[in-house]
Design a protein around this motif. Structure first.
Motif: not given
Length: 121
Positions: A117-119
């Motif tokens: 997942e992208m932060i």
């Protein structure tokens, strides 16, 4: 079972026994770095197929980071990671004994199944 299956399983379950008696506080970092490198190698394969000027590259290790030292130690022991990977100089690569089909499958599995997942702040 391909090594990528084990890497992804460890990432999900955090059970070091998956690899066979590996002890390292940095194992999650090592697994993340290996998966990221394999995914990038698959991207490079695709770029090469498209005619772009690029090449496959080993994973460069910086021994100033503890996880790199741990990885070198892990690959000197008897475990499933050491069956597939080796360190040459300051770079990690596949062992010469690993079939090219297996390497391609590992890259493909990482590309398809490792999607962190992208932060976003």
């Amino acid at each position: 079972m391909n090594i990528v299956d084990k890497l992804i399983e460890y990432r999900n379950k955090r059970n070091a026994d998956i690899f066979g008696a590996i002890e390292s506080d940095n194992l999650i970092v090592i697994v993340t770095e290996l998966l990221s490198w394999l995914k990038l190698e698959r991207k490079r394969e695709l770029w090469i197929e498209q005619g772009r000027k690029t090449s496959l590259k080993p994973l460069k290790l910086n021994m100033n980071y503890p996880w790199c030292n741990d990885l070198v130690n892990i690959l000197q022991a008897d475990n499933s990671l050491a069956e597939v990977f080796c360190v040459e100089g300051k770079s990690l690569t596949f062992k010469d004994s690993v079939a090219s089909e297996y390497i391609h499958e590992a890259r493909l599995k990482a590309y398809d199944n490792y999607n962190p997942e992208m932060i976003i702040n």
